[in-house]
Design an enzyme around this catalytic site. Structure first.
Site, PDB file in Angstrom:
ATOM      1  N   CYS A  17       0.844  -1.201   0.000  1.00 46.01           N
ATOM      2  CA  CYS A  17       0.000   0.000   0.000  1.00 46.01           C
ATOM      3  C   CYS A  17       0.881   1.254   0.000  1.00 46.01           C
ATOM      4  CB  CYS A  17      -0.958  -0.054   1.176  1.00 46.01           C
ATOM      5  SG  CYS A  17      -2.062   1.365   1.301  1.00 46.01           S
ATOM      6  N   ASP A  56      -9.993  -3.087  -6.313  1.00 46.31           N
ATOM      7  CA  ASP A  56      -9.359  -2.148  -5.393  1.00 46.31           C
ATOM      8  C   ASP A  56     -10.011  -0.779  -5.553  1.00 46.31           C
ATOM      9  OD1 ASP A  56      -7.649  -0.427  -4.003  1.00 46.31           O
ATOM     10  OD2 ASP A  56      -5.874  -1.617  -4.497  1.00 46.31           O
ATOM     11  N   HIS A  89      -8.063  -4.475  -2.071  1.00 44.77           N
ATOM     12  CA  HIS A  89      -6.856  -3.840  -1.565  1.00 44.77           C
ATOM     13  C   HIS A  89      -6.362  -4.523  -0.285  1.00 44.77           C
ATOM     14  CE1 HIS A  89      -4.247  -0.264  -1.573  1.00 44.77           C
ATOM     15  NE2 HIS A  89      -4.269  -0.381  -0.248  1.00 44.77           N
TER      16      HIS A  89
END
Length: 245
Positions: free
Chosen positions: A132, A179, A212
């Site tokens: 991330c 995502d 995600h």
């Protein structure tokens, strides 16, 4: 990481109960978590945190997984003592919180960690992995540090910039199809730009049906259909490091 039911980027979601196999150290001006392999291979991996900070158990778990494949692995505090994101905070404060944690302003920390790995750990070959926010760090680092031999960026991307496609060494980008932080259009643009400008080996891989944070979330909390994708992504990560570091 993200919980599909929450609109929060990198929601704390599936948090492991995990203590870690390594230990904490001081690396110049920052703290870090270090795990050593059973036998010294002269290879090391920098693991870069997500927004929940360097002590997130999921990140330590991934660092230990990488160490188990023959790498000295370090998770530095790239926030340099600043508070990680707390999922109980209001999302409207997130942009302001992020301003003081710029993923492209980590060079001082990267260089301190490189010195530690070479001088204190005997590392001769170094790679980098990030999740991330840390995936964005990896993208930045791989455009600037030719001594870092390979990178794996997981659901992180440098957006709105034209100076990030000349990667110095092989880089693997892993994304999730569903995502809500990084759109498929952004992934497609990255793929196109790398094809046009990048001269080293690279791969952009998107995992069907995933969200995600899927690679470093707790597998037991996922749907059975998701587990093969998590396993495949983790395997791809290690294979990339094994090939290029």
């Amino acid at each position: 990481m993200a919980n599909e039911a929450s609109p929060c980027p990198c929601d704390i979601g599936h948090r492991l109960e995990y203590g870690g196999m390594g230990h904490e150290v001081q690396v110049e001006h920052i703290r870090a978590y270090v795990t050593r392999p059973r036998a010294d291979t002269g290879k090391a991996i920098i693991v870069v945190q997500d927004i929940f900070g360097w002590k997130l158990p999921n990140t330590w778990y991934m660092a230990d997984l990488i160490a188990g494949n023959g790498y000295t692995t370090i998770v530095p505090d790239f926030f340099v003592g600043k508070e990680p994101w707390n999922p109980s905070w209001e999302m409207k404060t997130f942009p302001e919180w992020l301003k003081s944690r710029d993923a492209r302003k980590v060079d001082k920390e990267v260089e301190a960690v490189l010195r530690y790995l070479t001088q204190q750990c005997g590392a001769q070959r170094v790679g980098i992995v990030g999740f991330c926010w840390g995936g964005t760090v990896v993208h930045h680092v791989m455009t600037k540090y030719p001594q870092i031999r390979a990178g794996v960026s997981l659901y992180g991307i440098v957006k709105d910039s034209e100076d990030v496609y000349d990667l110095k060494n092989p880089t693997l980008f892993i994304f999730a199809e569903n995502d809500f932080v990084i759109s498929l259009e952004q992934v497609s643009l990255l793929t196109q730009k790398l094809k046009e400008h990048c001269k080293v080996e690279h791969q952009v891989k998107t995992f069907t049906g995933q969200t995600h944070g899927f690679v470093h979330r707790k597998r037991e909390d996922c749907q059975p259909a998701d587990k093969p994708y998590i396993d495949e992504a983790r395997r791809n990560l290690v294979e990339w490091l094994n090939k290029f570091v």
